[in-house]
Motif scaffolding. Sequence first.
Motif, short mmCIF file in Angstrom:
data_model
loop_
_atom_site.label_atom_id
_atom_site.label_comp_id
_atom_site.label_asym_id
_atom_site.label_seq_id
_atom_site.Cartn_x
_atom_site.Cartn_y
_atom_site.Cartn_z
N ILE A 14 79.84 96.84 44.99
CA ILE A 14 79.21 97.37 46.20
C ILE A 14 79.90 98.66 46.64
O ILE A 14 79.25 99.63 47.04
N ASP A 15 81.23 98.67 46.58
CA ASP A 15 81.97 99.86 46.99
C ASP A 15 81.64 101.07 46.13
O ASP A 15 81.73 102.20 46.60
N GLN A 16 81.24 100.85 44.90
CA GLN A 16 80.98 101.95 43.98
C GLN A 16 79.51 102.39 43.96
O GLN A 16 79.20 103.46 43.45
N GLU A 17 78.63 101.60 44.51
CA GLU A 17 77.20 101.89 44.42
C GLU A 17 76.72 102.81 45.54
O GLU A 17 77.37 102.92 46.58
N ASP A 18 75.57 103.39 45.32
CA ASP A 18 74.97 104.26 46.34
C ASP A 18 74.32 103.40 47.42
O ASP A 18 74.12 102.20 47.27
N ASP A 19 73.98 104.05 48.53
CA ASP A 19 73.42 103.34 49.68
C ASP A 19 72.13 102.60 49.35
O ASP A 19 71.89 101.50 49.84
N ARG A 20 71.29 103.20 48.55
CA ARG A 20 70.00 102.58 48.20
C ARG A 20 70.22 101.26 47.46
O ARG A 20 69.55 100.26 47.74
N THR A 21 71.14 101.26 46.52
CA THR A 21 71.42 100.03 45.76
C THR A 21 72.01 98.96 46.66
O THR A 21 71.63 97.78 46.57
N VAL A 22 72.90 99.36 47.55
CA VAL A 22 73.50 98.39 48.49
C VAL A 22 72.41 97.79 49.38
O VAL A 22 72.39 96.58 49.61
N GLU A 23 71.49 98.62 49.87
CA GLU A 23 70.39 98.13 50.69
C GLU A 23 69.52 97.15 49.91
O GLU A 23 69.12 96.10 50.43
N MET A 24 69.23 97.45 48.66
CA MET A 24 68.43 96.54 47.83
C MET A 24 69.15 95.21 47.61
O MET A 24 68.52 94.15 47.69
N LEU A 25 70.45 95.26 47.36
CA LEU A 25 71.22 94.02 47.19
C LEU A 25 71.20 93.19 48.48
O LEU A 25 71.04 91.97 48.44
N TYR A 26 71.36 93.87 49.59
CA TYR A 26 71.33 93.19 50.88
C TYR A 26 69.99 92.49 51.09
O TYR A 26 69.95 91.32 51.50
N GLN A 27 68.90 93.19 50.82
CA GLN A 27 67.57 92.61 50.98
C GLN A 27 67.38 91.41 50.06
O GLN A 27 66.77 90.40 50.46
N MET A 28 67.90 91.49 48.85
CA MET A 28 67.79 90.36 47.91
C MET A 28 68.53 89.14 48.45
O MET A 28 68.01 88.02 48.41
N VAL A 29 69.73 89.36 48.96
CA VAL A 29 70.53 88.25 49.50
C VAL A 29 69.84 87.66 50.73
O VAL A 29 69.75 86.43 50.87
N GLN A 30 69.33 88.52 51.61
CA GLN A 30 68.62 88.03 52.79
C GLN A 30 67.39 87.21 52.39
O GLN A 30 67.15 86.14 52.96
N SER A 31 66.63 87.69 51.44
CA SER A 31 65.44 86.96 50.98
C SER A 31 65.83 85.60 50.41
O SER A 31 65.16 84.59 50.68
#
Length: 70
Positions: A14-31
């Motif tokens: 997460i620390d190494q990824e761009d904001d878009r990827t972090v947002e996508m990961l967050y949405q996946m976890v929330q879902s």
Amino acid sequence: MNAIELKRELHSFIDQEDDRTVEMLYQMVQSYRIQKRKDKMIAEGEEDIKNGRLYSLKEAKEIMDKWEPK
């Protein structure tokens, strides 16, 4: 890989990824978390049905009529 190692690797990722990827990961976890709660509610409902904990349509309407709006 145990849970602690997975968490460390995920934090690093997460620390190494761009904001878009972090947002996508967050949405996946929330879902996933939302679906997990829904699955639990469905299982509880099925258990209620199996054990005869049911309401008729009339009883359900009477219960809902007593609810106060938020």
